[in-house]
Design a protein around this motif. Structure first.
Motif, PDB file in Angstrom:
ATOM      1  N   LEU D 219       0.847  -1.200   0.000  1.00  0.00           N
ATOM      2  CA  LEU D 219       0.000   0.000   0.000  1.00  0.00           C
ATOM      3  C   LEU D 219       0.883   1.250   0.000  1.00  0.00           C
ATOM      4  CD1 LEU D 219      -2.966  -0.766   2.420  1.00  0.00           C
ATOM      5  CD2 LEU D 219      -2.695  -1.276  -0.003  1.00  0.00           C
ATOM      6  N   GLY D 220       0.387   2.305  -0.629  1.00  0.00           N
ATOM      7  CA  GLY D 220       1.172   3.541  -0.734  1.00  0.00           C
ATOM      8  C   GLY D 220       1.807   3.609  -2.097  1.00  0.00           C
ATOM      9  N   GLU D 221       1.913   4.819  -2.625  1.00  0.00           N
ATOM     10  CA  GLU D 221       2.380   4.971  -3.997  1.00  0.00           C
ATOM     11  C   GLU D 221       3.591   5.892  -4.032  1.00  0.00           C
ATOM     12  OE1 GLU D 221       0.926   3.652  -6.788  1.00  0.00           O
ATOM     13  OE2 GLU D 221      -0.619   2.632  -5.625  1.00  0.00           O
ATOM     14  N   LYS D 226       3.124   8.762  -1.145  1.00  0.00           N
ATOM     15  CA  LYS D 226       3.629   7.779  -0.196  1.00  0.00           C
ATOM     16  C   LYS D 226       2.579   7.596   0.895  1.00  0.00           C
ATOM     17  CE  LYS D 226       8.652   8.091  -0.572  1.00  0.00           C
ATOM     18  NZ  LYS D 226       9.025   9.140  -1.541  1.00  0.00           N
ATOM     19  N   ILE D 282       5.879   2.849   1.040  1.00  0.00           N
ATOM     20  CA  ILE D 282       5.050   1.670   0.746  1.00  0.00           C
ATOM     21  C   ILE D 282       5.018   0.790   1.990  1.00  0.00           C
ATOM     22  CG2 ILE D 282       4.712  -0.265  -0.850  1.00  0.00           C
ATOM     23  CD1 ILE D 282       6.530   1.127  -2.837  1.00  0.00           C
ATOM     24  N   SER D 283       3.839   0.282   2.324  1.00  0.00           N
ATOM     25  CA  SER D 283       3.725  -0.570   3.498  1.00  0.00           C
ATOM     26  C   SER D 283       4.525  -1.853   3.297  1.00  0.00           C
ATOM     27  CB  SER D 283       2.252  -0.909   3.762  1.00  0.00           C
ATOM     28  OG  SER D 283       1.723  -1.650   2.678  1.00  0.00           O
TER      29      SER D 283
END
Lengths: 285, 285, 285, 285
Positions: D219-221, D226, D282-283
């Motif tokens: 998750l997170g971009e 972010k 990102i996770s």
């Protein structure tokens, strides 16, 4: 995916279904200090209201708008303005027969395929009644435009193949006519065409024409947010609209460049307006 | 205001002027793991390249694309893909005469009014050459669509008032024809019309037709991001486009509901396609 | 999903990897008519450049910026400004050992999990070298801010647990110091701490402090685009940043309201600045 | 400028003022088919409600939520979900004295400077009461997260300088405690600190700690969206929040890389969590 908002600086978000508790809109980015009352919006809603003549669909709704936020002491505050129109004539029983069928020409089938379920009562979110929130939001948008001396007028130019003479007729009275057509003779023929179709359980298509005056040069942003691209998207997002033309539109495809270009003399003084006042996506004033 | 980007999940940002150092695009949101080479994009740029026949404008540019980022070892990585096409045949001296005049039908005047200055060399940012970045970006978009078995084909259906028979002709060969018209007889007449106009220092308009196949049901988002609204905005953002029709478009305005609705039998199996495969803004498959 | 852009009216899109052909940025929404040269941007890139002292990482790159679009005759035109910094010292062989391992504290593992593959050369897109595009974009943003008399200055206030006296020291010379710390004594201790860590193959953390002057009252938008929310997002989007404080920040959590509120006398004349000049997300001037 | 929305795919738009007709939220992008009732949202609103103990501000509001759209037959339909909480205890007379003064530490002055006028009744849009719409929206967001097995829990970790032992205490019961603090001894001291401040007409600051479990890797971009940047922006958009830390936050600035990096053994199995589960935005799962 979120898709119920339109606009960047002035952004409209709409919600509501044909037969749910109500429909509404949140307008964000409205300048502070504009004078706004529920009556101002109500006037436009009253013009939209169906059931007022034999020519419209027959649902009778008072469609009373309520301002929930963003206005204090008669003035906009810069905070988002939420509007709510509660549904009252929501006889969903009338639509029970729709529970198991997909109406042709409606979004029923597509909505079912996309979401796996649907609110079948009168089309739910995809009902034409969704436009009640647009009309309310539009009344507010007009307030912002008027503060900039921009005036937008729309009329019906064609119904059932009958074309109005929109060039020479006076648009100022069209708002009072049930069909919003400024050409009285054409309007009478349109009325007849609608009534004939109604008798046969059928419907007819139409075309509307919109003019904006007072638009300063320089509106619209190259490249993707061209004024015509944004206007086109807004109009095509209305259910049942299947075409958009700017200026002379498709007729330009059958014209030579020499007669379709709008000459200026001197610069800024356009002699014709084949391009609909937009060149390279920017208004030319 | 920023306006050189289009899209939400897959977003294209383009830049560049007709006679500056180069034009390009940044594609963000491209899935990782797609096979991508400069050759793939180059093929489409070669098809676009002007100057290849007497029917096109005469600028000769190799238009070589360079991938600057987002691809490693022949595969997209999920990072943004930047493309650059350097300008080479930028004879801006040819345009010096434009420094002090505003060409009719071009954005020259509007750009000057909006920004207070302009890059007059060949139209600068508002040059038709801007589409070179769209073609490069489109080659990449096609790659993403093909991975989903969606195929988009476009042809020229009308030039100078000459209409091609697009329904019965075979579109698969049109890509090889200089005019991209699948109807050979109409293409010959179009060619003559262009040549006549060229001789007279004039130009002619045209219409293109685009079909997408393999589109699953459920694409498009109610209410404002309807599939037709987004497609319409994209197409109207191309310079010189002045009209868009979906399905039968304006012809539907002259048709009765009984003959314009696409009946299903059984549900999902549409017998006609007057609506262009989009109902309520959602694709019907 | 697209995520390489930041901003709405002034929007920055960056691209590029540590060891690809180059890195760059596209700045959209830059006002027309600003004086801009490659030299202006180059100055900031030169200050960023690693390898200039023993205290920095050792990659030697000239980092020459090239303006690809949006500037004509030394002035911005309103079109998007694309910048490119080509990679030259891209010795990816040095990183071959990284192909099969995930460095701790880096995005290697997460990128692999998210995208299924990764450009392992020096971190690829998640390399600290990504900030070269931010510095170039920032040089341009500073130009826009300076035109509005807003000045932003940043210094290093803490490294390896050694805190600088940032309140009483003169920030104007910090830019010339390799560590950007205005407190010379603290800077000397920081230098020693870094050298000790380097000797042990280790690294140290730090804190930076940023001040903006000339900010007019009224910047920042309630509710979600509060000035502190947007600044916080921008700063947290820089790799390795793990905390943000506005004004007195976490110290305010240990303070009573009576001593943490900034009193005005008269209105607009704040006697203290515990809140960092932002109240309710809007700058107070 | 529009700024009352947050999110891209799942987007929340809030509206309403402390003493207007009501507050609410429109949630767009909610998946179809989730089970949703007013009771589900009401539970969270009841937990938020002030006036339930001597430790909270004293406004007594039932805060009953009404779902206006987007739910049919107990299930979400994919249409936007509008929520309304009507104001009832809006004794704006109590605030009349605020009409002519600017409260320190509040947005009164900034709002006046920005918009030229303000709704002075209890802070209007910038009142802490704005969070009632966030809580209602959050209840819905939690529903979406729970469907993905993601659980988010927040507790109070510090008030008035008194720190709770959050590491070893059991968070599951904190929701029932009026101060939401899992460390009972610290909670008692916090209660005393609040009461002392109340007696002196003062207030105290605090810190909350939030944990998310079940978050998948990926998750997170990168780069600007972010996960930490988006979370930070969301939290900093809450009035009065002046700092955000991810993982060990500012403590990492005083730590060596060798002890702050989270080692994996084997890959994906992190032995520590100094980075707050996020690397490169990102996770890490």
């Amino acid at each position: 995916m979120s898709s119920n908002s339109f606009g960047t600086l002035f952004r409209v978000t709409t919600f509501g279904e044909s037969h749910g508790p109500g429909l509404g809109a949140v307008m964000d980015g409205v300048p502070a200090g504009l004078s706004l009352s529920e009556e101002h919006i109500q006037k436009d809603l009253d013009l939209r209201r169906p059931g007022r003549s034999s020519l419209h669909s027959q649902r009778a709704e008072p469609d009373k708008v309520k301002i929930l936020s963003g206005v204090y002491d008669g003035l906009t505050t810069g905070a988002p303005i939420a509007l709510l129109i509660e549904n009252q004539d929501a006889r969903s029983d009338d639509y029970k027969s729709l529970q198991d069928i997909f109406r042709p020409g409606h979004a029923d089938y597509c909505w079912q395929e996309k979401f796996g379920l649907r609110d079948w009562r009168g089309g739910g979110r995809s009902s034409g009644r969704e436009t009640v929130a647009r009309v309310a939001a539009g009344a507010l948008a007009r307030l912002v435009l008027e503060a900039a001396n921009i005036k937008v007028t729309g009329i019906v130019s064609e119904i059932g193949g009958i074309k109005a003479d929109t060039g020479s007729s006076d648009w100022s009275q069209a708002r009072e006519h049930p069909l919003r057509c400024p050409d009285e003779q054409a309007a009478a023929e349109m009325k007849a065409a609608i009534e004939t179709a109604q008798k046969n359980g059928d419907s007819v298509g139409g075309v509307i024409e919109v003019r904006a005056s007072g638009v300063p040069a320089g509106l619209g942003e190259p490249v993707f947010d061209k004024l015509d691209a944004r206007l086109g998207a807004a109009i095509l997002s209305i259910g049942a609209v299947k075409g958009v033309e700017i200026g002379d539109g498709f007729a330009l495809a059958r014209t030579k460049g020499s007669s379709s270009n709008d000459l200026m003399d001197p610069p800024g003084n356009f002699r014709t307006n084949h391009a609909g006042g937009i060149l390279g996506g920017i208004s030319n004033g």
